[in-house]
Design an enzyme around this catalytic site. Sequence first.
Site: not given
Length: 279
Positions: A78, A99, A114, A141
């Site tokens: 990504k 994405n 997303d 994270a």
Amino acid sequence: MNRQAVGRITGAALLGGIVGNPVGHSLSPVIHNAWLEAGGIDGLYAAFAPRDAAGFEALAAAGRAGVIAGVNVTAPFKEQAFALADEAGAAARATGSANILVFEDGRIRAESADGAGVLYALAEQAPQLTLKGASVVILGAGGAARAGAGALVEAGASLSILNRTRERAEALAADLGAAVSVAPDAGVLEGADLVVNALSATPDIGLERLKPSAVVMDMTYRPVVTPLLAAARARGLTTVDGLAMLIGQAAPSFEAIFRRPPPPLDLRALLLAHLGEAA
């Protein structure tokens, strides 16, 4: 794919797909090919699994050359997808990842749906939750946390990142701005209106800390009712599953890749049947 669908593919077909490694588990081909079939659209959505960054760059080059119309992108590509793009939408810029890559006229445009998937899932399965002013705790994270956090901040929520490695949580918080902080410990769960699991594994948290009105969301969807969601339901908490998030990000992905909105289709029923799970 049935014979009728194969007969619809011509030399003018648009080729899209999902890129990741591993990617064999992805439900995206099921979703997008069902839409292509339902709409009688001349196109195909495949799965691509480059071995490494060089392989991903080669695939992007094929897109620039006009071989591929667009792709969804999942881990671990990504951030590389965002870096390769010539231009990027606001959501992708906010998170530094993409994405969706759209290939057109030799150029690459990066988008991120997303966050839209997170908001769609919350609106569908936790409509009583008001994000503006809400206290949200994100577990993890990594890329999944980064993808959802930007949309939640934009919706007016205040975020705390709870992660085993504090340095990584601090880096994410620094990228996303003043509305995001690093949680010192699990005590932050006691005031949470929403807890989002962005880890691939089941988190080790005590759900008894949560207030009765709290909402628990899990970004993973295999199984749809994860151990975390099952435990939350047992406590009487509202839950939001990762399948709803997947469905929520799929429509903008389809429109970006195939240049038209998807036809009406009950995706949840389709996917639950594919997974062999009850509604």
